[in-house]
Design an enzyme around this catalytic site. Structure first.
Site, PDB file in Angstrom:
ATOM      1  CB  SER A  89      -0.912   0.043   1.191  1.00 15.67           C
ATOM      2  OG  SER A  89      -0.239   0.373   2.443  1.00 15.67           O
ATOM      3  CB  SER A  91       0.410   3.450   4.618  1.00 18.82           C
ATOM      4  OG  SER A  91       1.093   2.415   4.978  1.00 18.82           O
ATOM      5  CE  LYS A 146       0.597   1.627   8.879  1.00 19.21           C
ATOM      6  NZ  LYS A 146       0.051   2.109   7.775  1.00 19.21           N
ATOM      7  CB  SER A 233      -0.835   6.224   7.213  1.00 24.25           C
ATOM      8  OG  SER A 233      -0.426   5.075   8.054  1.00 24.25           O
TER       9      SER A 233
END
Length: 274
Positions: A89, A91, A146, A233
């Site tokens: 993705s 994010s 992250k 995100s």
């Protein structure tokens, strides 16, 4: 539920290992007896396949145990040294692109048992600014990536696109304003260079209102994480903190980019992850 490759690999390791040990205990002695009863010149010419047949080793045992060494090496490297992941993705844009293949250091945060992720040998602690891979707290079969923003005991706030850690605003410098055509997120954004505890990296901020704002106190044994694509995100602002036992490792290198299945793989993004 997600596709838990780590669990499947662990099961394959155990199954092939059992067959390998069973063969060593039951059928290897029989093969040695067969070879011992052969004339020296005949023994040299007998292949391993022939040895299996002469000792009446079951075909299932032969096939399954033959994969053990390969699976054991892959399992050991992925579990304790380095593990590959693909970014699914946007994010973590602009730091990591959709389709980037990355490597994750598995021993930075301690040697951990496979599947259970229990620490057996502590090493170093996660640091603010690290790009971390962890088991998603709401579904541990999924892996998320992250940036680590808040350590245990920290107070983190995010209001009007301003990030504050322990009452100190995280500095950022505007680098560019990107149009839709230049941004993979498909919306106009501002590109900033952020300094998070001495770790400098780029982030995106969109022009629209950010719905999940607030202030969070990170409990002991947990971490607060955010995506570099701040307004696109799903992170700790939405689903909470990451328990220490969910940490899998630190992402440190991009080794390939393959954006679409029918596209040509590229090394244009290769390099260390900041």
């Amino acid at each position: 539920m997600g596709f838990d490759f780590e669990l499947i690999l662990a099961i394959a390791f155990l199954v092939t290992g059992v067959f390998w040990v069973y063969d060593r205990i039951v059928y290897l002695p029989k093969r040695k007896v067969v070879l011992a009863n052969m004339a020296p010149e005949t023994r040299i010419a007998v292949s391993k396949d022939a040895q299996q047949r002469l000792a009446e080793t079951p075909r299932l045992v032969v096939e399954v145990k033959s994969y053990f060494i390969i699976i054991a090496v892959i399992f050991g490297v992925r579990s304790f040294v380095v593990e590959p992941f693909q970014i699914p993705s946007g994010s973590m844009l602009p730091t990591l692109k959709i389709g980037d293949f990355i490597l994750v250091n598995k021993f930075d945060y301690g040697l951990r048992l496979p599947v259970s992720n229990t620490t057996i040998i502590p090493t170093t602690e996660p640091e603010r600014g690290d790009v971390v891979v962890f088991k998603y707290p709401l579904d541990p079969s999924l892996n998320y990536i992250k940036r680590l923003v808040g350590l245990p005991g920290d107070t983190v706030s995010y209001h009007d696109k301003v990030l504050t850690v322990n009452n100190k605003q995280v500095s950022k410098e505007l680098l560019a304003k990107l149009s839709v055509s230049l941004n993979p997120s498909k919306e106009p954004v501002q590109l900033f260079n952020e300094n998070l505890g001495g770790v400098q990296h780029d982030i995106y901020n969109s022009y629209r209102f950010t719905p999940h704002e607030g202030e969070w106190v990170v409990p002991e044994g947990h971490y607060f994480v955010m995506g570099d694509n701040r307004d696109n995100s799903a992170d700790s602002r939405f689903w909470g903190f990451v328990p220490e036992e969910n940490m899998k490792g630190r992402a440190f290198y991009v080794w390939l980019h393959w954006g679409e299945f029918f596209s040509v793989p590229s090394i244009k993004n290769n390099g260390l992850i900041e």
